[in-house]
Each structure stands twice: as C-alpha cells, then as structure tokens.
Design a protein around this motif. Structure first.
Motif, PDB file in Angstrom:
ATOM      1  N   GLU A   2      -2.304  22.405   0.593  1.00 15.02           N
ATOM      2  CA  GLU A   2      -3.334  21.832   1.143  1.00 15.02           C
ATOM      3  C   GLU A   2      -3.675  20.345   0.508  1.00 15.02           C
ATOM      4  O   GLU A   2      -4.019  20.398  -0.567  1.00 15.02           O
ATOM      5  N   TRP A   3      -3.372  19.383   1.114  1.00 17.98           N
ATOM      6  CA  TRP A   3      -3.526  18.009   0.502  1.00 17.98           C
ATOM      7  C   TRP A   3      -4.590  17.262   1.242  1.00 17.98           C
ATOM      8  O   TRP A   3      -4.297  16.994   2.630  1.00 17.98           O
ATOM      9  N   ASP A   4      -5.347  16.731   0.846  1.00 22.08           N
ATOM     10  CA  ASP A   4      -6.471  15.899   1.372  1.00 22.08           C
ATOM     11  C   ASP A   4      -5.969  14.332   1.451  1.00 22.08           C
ATOM     12  O   ASP A   4      -5.831  13.819   0.436  1.00 22.08           O
ATOM     13  N   LEU A   5      -5.757  13.969   2.632  1.00 21.19           N
ATOM     14  CA  LEU A   5      -5.081  12.600   2.647  1.00 21.19           C
ATOM     15  C   LEU A   5      -5.949  11.504   2.355  1.00 21.19           C
ATOM     16  O   LEU A   5      -5.528  10.357   1.577  1.00 21.19           O
ATOM     17  N   THR A   6      -7.194  11.719   2.613  1.00 19.28           N
ATOM     18  CA  THR A   6      -8.340  10.875   2.031  1.00 19.28           C
ATOM     19  C   THR A   6      -8.203  10.771   0.278  1.00 19.28           C
ATOM     20  O   THR A   6      -8.306   9.589  -0.036  1.00 19.28           O
ATOM     21  N   ALA A   7      -8.187  11.878  -0.211  1.00 19.26           N
ATOM     22  CA  ALA A   7      -7.840  11.839  -1.664  1.00 19.26           C
ATOM     23  C   ALA A   7      -6.961  11.258  -2.155  1.00 19.26           C
ATOM     24  O   ALA A   7      -6.771  10.358  -2.997  1.00 19.26           O
ATOM     25  N   ILE A   8      -5.865  11.454  -1.448  1.00 21.47           N
ATOM     26  CA  ILE A   8      -4.371  10.778  -1.918  1.00 21.47           C
ATOM     27  C   ILE A   8      -4.424   9.233  -1.582  1.00 21.47           C
ATOM     28  O   ILE A   8      -4.273   8.626  -2.464  1.00 21.47           O
ATOM     29  N   LEU A  59       0.874  -1.265   0.083  1.00 23.27           N
ATOM     30  CA  LEU A  59      -0.097  -0.039  -0.047  1.00 23.27           C
ATOM     31  C   LEU A  59       1.007   1.209   0.035  1.00 23.27           C
ATOM     32  O   LEU A  59       0.493   2.250  -0.725  1.00 23.27           O
ATOM     33  N   LEU A  60       1.901   1.334   0.732  1.00 25.90           N
ATOM     34  CA  LEU A  60       2.783   2.385   0.772  1.00 25.90           C
ATOM     35  C   LEU A  60       3.649   2.487  -0.253  1.00 25.90           C
ATOM     36  O   LEU A  60       3.769   3.591  -0.883  1.00 25.90           O
ATOM     37  N   PHE A  61       4.128   1.573  -1.139  1.00 27.83           N
ATOM     38  CA  PHE A  61       4.721   1.802  -2.259  1.00 27.83           C
ATOM     39  C   PHE A  61       3.700   2.357  -3.378  1.00 27.83           C
ATOM     40  O   PHE A  61       4.385   3.193  -3.865  1.00 27.83           O
ATOM     41  N   ALA A  62       2.759   1.921  -3.370  1.00 28.85           N
ATOM     42  CA  ALA A  62       1.604   2.522  -4.165  1.00 28.85           C
ATOM     43  C   ALA A  62       1.462   4.219  -4.006  1.00 28.85           C
ATOM     44  O   ALA A  62       1.352   4.734  -4.875  1.00 28.85           O
ATOM     45  N   LEU A  63       1.414   4.270  -2.441  1.00 28.32           N
ATOM     46  CA  LEU A  63       1.116   5.715  -2.237  1.00 28.32           C
ATOM     47  C   LEU A  63       2.288   6.499  -2.619  1.00 28.32           C
ATOM     48  O   LEU A  63       2.339   7.724  -3.087  1.00 28.32           O
ATOM     49  N   VAL A 120      -4.929   0.379  -2.143  1.00 30.35           N
ATOM     50  CA  VAL A 120      -5.784  -0.407  -1.688  1.00 30.35           C
ATOM     51  C   VAL A 120      -6.498  -0.280  -0.437  1.00 30.35           C
ATOM     52  O   VAL A 120      -7.947  -0.835  -0.548  1.00 30.35           O
ATOM     53  N   GLU A 121      -5.905  -0.088   0.432  1.00 30.51           N
ATOM     54  CA  GLU A 121      -6.604   0.256   1.995  1.00 30.51           C
ATOM     55  C   GLU A 121      -6.659   1.605   2.378  1.00 30.51           C
ATOM     56  O   GLU A 121      -5.816   2.140   3.000  1.00 30.51           O
ATOM     57  N   LYS A 122      -7.536   2.170   2.036  1.00 30.18           N
ATOM     58  CA  LYS A 122      -7.745   3.794   2.120  1.00 30.18           C
ATOM     59  C   LYS A 122      -7.562   4.233   3.647  1.00 30.18           C
ATOM     60  O   LYS A 122      -6.776   4.892   3.939  1.00 30.18           O
ATOM     61  N   ASP A 123      -8.316   3.734   4.491  1.00 29.54           N
ATOM     62  CA  ASP A 123      -8.257   3.920   5.914  1.00 29.54           C
ATOM     63  C   ASP A 123      -7.125   3.680   6.662  1.00 29.54           C
ATOM     64  O   ASP A 123      -6.553   4.550   7.415  1.00 29.54           O
ATOM     65  N   LEU A 124      -6.497   2.509   6.209  1.00 28.98           N
ATOM     66  CA  LEU A 124      -5.076   2.144   6.852  1.00 28.98           C
ATOM     67  C   LEU A 124      -4.009   3.136   6.201  1.00 28.98           C
ATOM     68  O   LEU A 124      -3.323   3.510   7.058  1.00 28.98           O
TER      69      LEU A 124
END
Length: 146
Positions: free
Chosen positions: A32-38, A12-16, A43-47
């Motif tokens: 201003e960056w919206d972490l939810t959008a990023i 997940l973090l590699f993809a991020l 694969v695991e948005k909440d995580l």
C-alpha cells in the motif's frame, strides 16, 4: 501526458524515480503506497499524483511496478519534449534560438538514454543502478526558459 507540459514536469518525474528507487531499496514489502506521500518529495505534488494516476497500473502497483510506471511515463514525456525541441530548432529563424533549442535536443537525448538505462535496471530490480542511471535534474531544468 501531452507535450505542452513544461520541461519541469520531466524534472519532477526524474526526482520521483529517484525517490521510488530509494524507497524500494528500503521497503519493508508494504504494497500500500500513498501517492500523495510519495509525491510530497517532488516539486509539484498535485501534478505528480495526476501524472502517475494517468496510468491505470498505478492503482494496483507495488513499489517495483510503480518504479517502472514512473520511468515509462517519464520516457514518454521526454520523447515528446525531444520532438518539440527538435521541431523548434528546425523551424527557428534565429541562430541564437536554434542553438538554444539544439542544446535542449542534446539534453533530451541524454535524458532519454539515462531513462532507458534506468528502465532496464528497474526491470532487473537493480535499484542502485536505477539511481545512478537517472539523468541529472539540471539537464531538464536548463530548457525551461528555452
């Protein structure tokens, strides 16, 4: 993040990291960056959001710093998984499992090397090479069932 997280977290973090590097290259300078959008690109948005929020720098970071933070968190997590898989390999009484864990150890050495390179490129604001240095997702996912 503790080492009990599944290997998919590192994936997940590699993809991020890839997404952030691409976003930085095309950023209009917005801080201003919206972490939810990023994290919606993972694969695991909440995580993803929880993981990034675990670092206090995230709240005040711009995209270049968020790239560094995500790589540092990924490195820390990958190093923890390397220790875990090394321990499993060394303590396994099954040759088949020891071989499987050994492959995971090899994979995580490659992952850590790639993340270290990505970190250097990100520090130098060389985002094209951050993308190139980020390890393939398949290396991490191959250890999910080990």
């Amino acid at each position: 993040m503790d080492s009990r997280c599944p290997p998919v977290t590192a994936c997940l973090l590699f993809a991020l990291t890839l997404f952030l590097a691409c976003a930085i290259r095309t950023s209009d300078g917005t801080s201003e960056w919206d972490l939810t959008a990023i994290c919606s690109h993972t694969v695991e948005k909440d995580l993803c959001v929880k993981f990034l929020r675990s670092d206090p720098r995230t709240d005040s970071s711009d995209p270049p710093l968020l790239s560094i933070v995500s790589i540092e968190l990924s490195l820390k997590h990958a190093q923890g998984l390397l220790v875990t898989f090394t321990s499993f390999r060394e303590n396994s009484t099954s040759a088949v499992l020891a071989k499987s864990y050994g492959q995971c150890v090899s994979n995580y050495l490659v992952i850590i090397d790639g993340l270290n390179k990505a970190y250097g490129f990100s520090n130098g604001k060389d985002y094209d090479n951050v993308i190139k240095a980020t390890p393939p997702l398949s290396l991490d996912s191959s250890c999910e069932n080990a």
